[in-house]
Design an enzyme around this catalytic site. Structure first.
Site, PDB file in Angstrom:
ATOM      1  N   ASP A  36       0.957  -1.005   0.249  1.00 44.58           N
ATOM      2  CA  ASP A  36       0.073   0.130   0.025  1.00 44.58           C
ATOM      3  C   ASP A  36       0.998   1.347  -0.117  1.00 44.58           C
ATOM      4  OD1 ASP A  36      -2.255   1.505  -0.046  1.00 44.58           O
ATOM      5  OD2 ASP A  36      -3.194   0.735   1.933  1.00 44.58           O
ATOM      6  N   GLU A  38       0.198   4.485   1.852  1.00 44.08           N
ATOM      7  CA  GLU A  38       0.102   5.703   3.166  1.00 44.08           C
ATOM      8  C   GLU A  38       1.206   5.277   4.189  1.00 44.08           C
ATOM      9  OE1 GLU A  38      -2.510   3.889   1.676  1.00 44.08           O
ATOM     10  OE2 GLU A  38      -4.021   5.490   1.053  1.00 44.08           O
ATOM     11  N   HIS A  88      -2.446  -0.007  -3.585  1.00 46.47           N
ATOM     12  CA  HIS A  88      -3.082   1.289  -3.338  1.00 46.47           C
ATOM     13  C   HIS A  88      -3.732   1.753  -4.601  1.00 46.47           C
ATOM     14  CE1 HIS A  88      -3.388   5.489  -1.917  1.00 46.47           C
ATOM     15  NE2 HIS A  88      -2.634   5.783  -3.012  1.00 46.47           N
ATOM     16  N   HIS A 132      -1.260   1.096   6.709  1.00 43.27           N
ATOM     17  CA  HIS A 132      -1.949   2.304   7.562  1.00 43.27           C
ATOM     18  C   HIS A 132      -3.045   1.778   8.525  1.00 43.27           C
ATOM     19  CE1 HIS A 132      -5.556   2.402   4.937  1.00 43.27           C
ATOM     20  NE2 HIS A 132      -4.637   2.163   3.942  1.00 43.27           N
ATOM     21  N   HIS A 144      -7.746   5.160   7.385  1.00 44.27           N
ATOM     22  CA  HIS A 144      -9.152   5.011   6.747  1.00 44.27           C
ATOM     23  C   HIS A 144      -8.906   3.377   6.114  1.00 44.27           C
ATOM     24  CE1 HIS A 144      -6.248   4.805   3.435  1.00 44.27           C
ATOM     25  NE2 HIS A 144      -6.929   3.902   2.775  1.00 44.27           N
ATOM     26  N   GLU A 162      -7.705  -2.169   6.903  1.00 46.09           N
ATOM     27  CA  GLU A 162      -7.461  -3.304   5.623  1.00 46.09           C
ATOM     28  C   GLU A 162      -6.273  -4.491   6.107  1.00 46.09           C
ATOM     29  OE1 GLU A 162      -5.868  -0.300   2.944  1.00 46.09           O
ATOM     30  OE2 GLU A 162      -7.638   0.957   3.172  1.00 46.09           O
TER      31      GLU A 162
HETATM   32 ZN   LIG Z   1      -4.899   1.538   2.207  1.00 46.06          ZN
END
Ligand SMILES: [Zn+2]
Length: 298
Positions: A36, A38, A88, A132, A144, A162
């Protein structure tokens, strides 16, 4: 007959003839890496994580450097095959020309299993890079879950982000999640679904935006070394398959819940929360993904 086969196998090995062994068999170690953005070293602004952002090009470069550190570590730890899944946004961030040439790459977001596309029970270890914190975390850079339309996601009563939903899917296949890299909140949250995971903190979250970044060289060195140790120590477990996966998703407003009850099994629990059940985690994962990604009220 069985003895004859065994003896023949020994003779072949002794004589140095290489045999085609199935994946995961003697000597082979398949490693899956979901990347990902972030939680990547040095990333701390949304003009980096958006494909139209002014600093997106920089962030892509930072992302591939962390991915390559994990790939190097995986091979040092005994990996013989590494599959990288770009996880991502539009999932076309990693440029194949910049990626360690020993790794295979899955690119583009039109996938059934999104951040975990391509994982199956033939793999020996899963690595999460650049992860994240989950939606609603008071602290955690870019906290998020999924596309950002999710206020909370629960699988069998456990609130997950996630990293959590991906780890539950990995457990379905019996493949251990052995490494997670990201900010300190992401690493801490990962332990709820992967208690033995090794974490590499590449930045400390001050709130959901400000961060204290580890020097890049140090972050990448830590990723490589920890990936090596994590892959070397990875032990496959038995698949963990529950008879039912009940999912609750809460959205910030009733718009998506109102529309997604078009799927008969999706029930309204409150005006902003829906619930459904599936008999396997891969199936549940697919529907979670449809609900947060492919239905857009805008
Ligand atoms: Zn993500």
């Amino acid at each position: 007959m069985a003895r004859f086969v065994r003896l023949s196998l020994v003779c072949l090995l002794v004589s140095g003839v290489s045999l085609a062994l199935p994946a995961g068999a003697q000597g082979a170690k398949k490693v899956y890496i979901s990347v990902d953005m972030e939680g990547i070293s040095g990333v701390n602004s949304d003009n980096q994580t958006s494909a139209t952002g002014a600093e997106y090009g920089r962030a892509r470069k930072l992302m591939v450097e962390d991915a390559n550190a994990a790939i190097r570590g995986a091979f040092e730890g005994g990996a013989t095959d590494v599959l990288v899944n770009d996880s991502h946004g539009g999932q076309r961030n990693l440029l194949p020309e910049d990626l360690d040439p020993r790794a295979r790459l899955i690119s583009h977001s039109f996938k059934r299993h999104g951040m975990m596309e391509g994982l199956d029970s033939t793999f020996d270890a899963v690595l999460f890079v650049g992860y994240h914190a989950k939606a609603g975390s008071p602290r955690g850079v870019f906290a998020h879950t999924g596309s950002g339309v999710v206020a909370d996601l629960q699988v069998n009563g456990l609130s997950v982000g996630e990293g959590g939903m991906n780890a539950i899917l990995a457990r379905w296949y019996g493949v251990p999640v052995v490494l997670v890299t990201g900010d300190d909140v992401a690493i801490e949250q990962q332990k709820a679904t992967a208690p033995d995971v090794r974490g590499v903190i590449v930045k400390r979250a001050i709130n959901t935006r400000a961060v204290e970044l580890l020097p890049l060289v140090e972050a990448r060195r830590n990723i490589q070394q920890t990936a090596r140790d994590a892959v070397a120590g990875a032990r496959k477990g038995r698949p963990e398959r529950l008879s039912q996966y009940t999912v609750r998703m809460t959205f910030p407003n009733p718009n998506i819940p109102e529309v997604v009850t078009a799927f008969r099994e999706v029930k309204l629990v409150t005006p902003t929360t829906v619930e459904f059940s599936r008999e396997s985690m891969p199936d549940a994962y697919r529907l979670i993904r449809v609900l947060y990604r492919f239905i857009n009220p805008d």
